[in-house]
Scaffold this active site. Structure first.
Site, PDB file in Angstrom:
ATOM      1  N   ASP A   1      50.471  46.096   0.404  1.00 36.21           N
ATOM      2  CA  ASP A   1      50.932  47.456   0.123  1.00 36.21           C
ATOM      3  C   ASP A   1      51.797  47.470  -1.150  1.00 36.21           C
ATOM      4  OD1 ASP A   1      51.049  50.230   1.214  1.00 36.21           O
ATOM      5  OD2 ASP A   1      53.212  49.816   1.106  1.00 36.21           O
TER       6      ASP A   1
ATOM      7  N   LYS B   1      51.249  49.288  -5.076  1.00 40.92           N
ATOM      8  CA  LYS B   1      52.252  50.023  -5.852  1.00 40.92           C
ATOM      9  C   LYS B   1      52.408  49.407  -7.247  1.00 40.92           C
ATOM     10  CE  LYS B   1      54.516  51.460  -1.625  1.00 40.92           C
ATOM     11  NZ  LYS B   1      55.634  51.350  -0.691  1.00 40.92           N
TER      12      LYS B   1
END
Ligand SMILES: NC(=O)c1ccc[n+]([C@@H]2O[C@H](COP(=O)([O-])OP(=O)(O)OC[C@H]3O[C@@H](n4cnc5c(N)ncnc54)[C@H](OP(=O)(O)O)[C@@H]3O)[C@@H](O)[C@H]2O)c1
Length: 380
Positions: A243, A247
């Site tokens: 995750d 980003k």
């Protein structure tokens, strides 16, 4: 009063908070901006409530929030129906000036988002997935056109390497409600040279790293985070770092770099041979990692550094994993679950430009999405 038509994908935590805030802020938006946010369609994974002519009234919106909170499906709602085609929803409900808002966590929204852009609708994303698959999809959704004049704009003309921000916003994909993307875009558009971006983008991993610095065993910290509900049901979803890698990729692409998720170097907090274990087996096996982390923290401290789970975007390389930073740096002083991003640039050097604060939470995220929507209302 000007109407701003909206189609919403996703009525989970963020989607529901957004609906609540749209209703709560109606009089403020009317007074301040002369705007009424009109919901033409609200969709979950297999259903939708659609009102293309007048928009959903506030009683219906409240009912939808309550129904979804109670775990019901929009397909079962008296005003709703089955949907398996978001593209069709955009086609039926959309009209000039529509903002399509993606509060799902799936890349299944991509065809509908691309169609929305083809229709010259605007888009707001809380969902990272559409921006972290193919570069071409990123370029089309953000209209980045970053190919030194060879990229094609909406009108078929070549685009200079200039960000086009009139149609899309994705502020909450990195750092939730924190102004990370807007800061990056402002640095890029001013012509400042971004030399390095370093940041922590996971409250869960911030909790783990702070615990390690306090001398707690890795296994005990992960178990506590799991018990408190700070981690996903399978903690490996957080500890693996993917995750955070998404980003980092969004930030790197924001600099105009052409790269894919596979190019992001990710070092998670557990070895690959623990991937095959069940969650219970994984939790039981955690103590075998304690000595390793204890040694890393001690080694860092011996050189005045601390260990952070950070993303680094520098010199064409995007790296995510345990990183040594100086204890006196903004990242080094950080403790707890806040997100923090340091931008080191030509003008912000040696002291970086720093953005810090809560990097998660459905209300803060929904407020960021709402702010993106309002900004787009005033772009041509
Ligand atoms: N929560 C945060 O603090 C936070 C912070 C920053 C960014 N975000 C991002 O915001 C997004 C939403 O987060 P969340 O916490 O609200 O997630 P969530 O509670 O899991 O909600 C996801 C929603 O998307 C819907 N959905 C799934 N597949 C769909 C499809 N194919 N078509 C239409 N709808 C679909 C789900 O439908 P059902 O209701 O039918 O399951 C659900 O309503 C995620 O991408 C997340 O990464 C969240």
């Amino acid at each position: 009063m000007r109407s701003l038509p909206i189609i919403l994908f996703g009525v989970g935590g963020v989607g529901r908070a957004l609906l609540r805030q749209i209703v709560e802020q109606r009089s403020f938006h009317a007074l301040q901006y002369g705007l009424r946010l009109e919901l033409l369609a609200v969709c979950d994974s297999d259903g939708a409530v659609i009102e293309p002519s007048d928009g959903l009234d506030d009683v219906l919106i409240d009912e939808i929030i309550a129904a979804k909170e109670a775990g019901r499906r929009l397909a079962q709602h008296p005003a709703g129906g089955v949907q398996n085609d978001l593209y069709g929803i955009v086609d039926i409900a959309g009209r000039a000036g529509t903002v399509v808002v993606d509060c799902t966590a799936t890349d299944a929204t991509v065809p509908a988002l691309l169609f929305a852009r083809d229709q010259h609708y605007k888009i707001v994303l809380a969902n990272k997935k559409p921006l972290t698959i193919d570069q071409e999809v990123y370029d089309r959704l953000t209209s980045a056109g970053v190919t030194n004049g060879s990229g094609m704009g909406d009108n078929g003309e070549g685009l200079a390497p200039v960000r086009q921000l009139s149609h899309s916003r994705w502020e909450t994909t990195v750092g939730a409600g924190l102004p990370v993307i807007v800061t990056l875009n402002r640095l890029v558009s001013s012509g400042d040279e971004v030399k390095r971006i370093t940041g922590t983008f996971s409250g869960t991993l911030g909790f783990v790293m702070t615990g390690l610095q306090e001398g707690k065993p890795f296994s005990a910290i992960v178990r506590e985070a799991h018990r408190l509900g700070y981690t996903e049901p399978d903690p490996r979803d957080d500890l693996g770092g993917v995750d955070v890698a998404r980003k980092a990729l969004i930030l790197a692409r924001g600099l105009g770099w052409q790269l894919d998720l596979a190019n992001v170097e990710v070092q998670g907090l557990y070895p690959a041979d623990m991937d095959g274990l069940t969650v219970a087996e994984f939790m039981d096996a955690l103590p075998r990692l304690d000595d390793h982390f204890q040694a890393q923290v001690a080694e860092a401290a011996s050189t005045g550094k601390v260990l952070r789970f950070a993303a680094q975007v520098e010199d064409g390389v995007c790296r995510v994993g345990p990183t040594l930073v100086y204890g006196e740096s903004p990242l080094g002083r950080l403790s707890g679950t806040d997100n923090l991003v340091e931008f080191t640039t030509r003008w912000y050097n040696p002291n970086p430009l720093v953005v810090q604060g809560r990097g998660a939470g459905t209300d803060a995220t929904a407020a960021g999405v709402l702010s993106d929507i309002i900004e787009l209302a005033y772009t041509a």
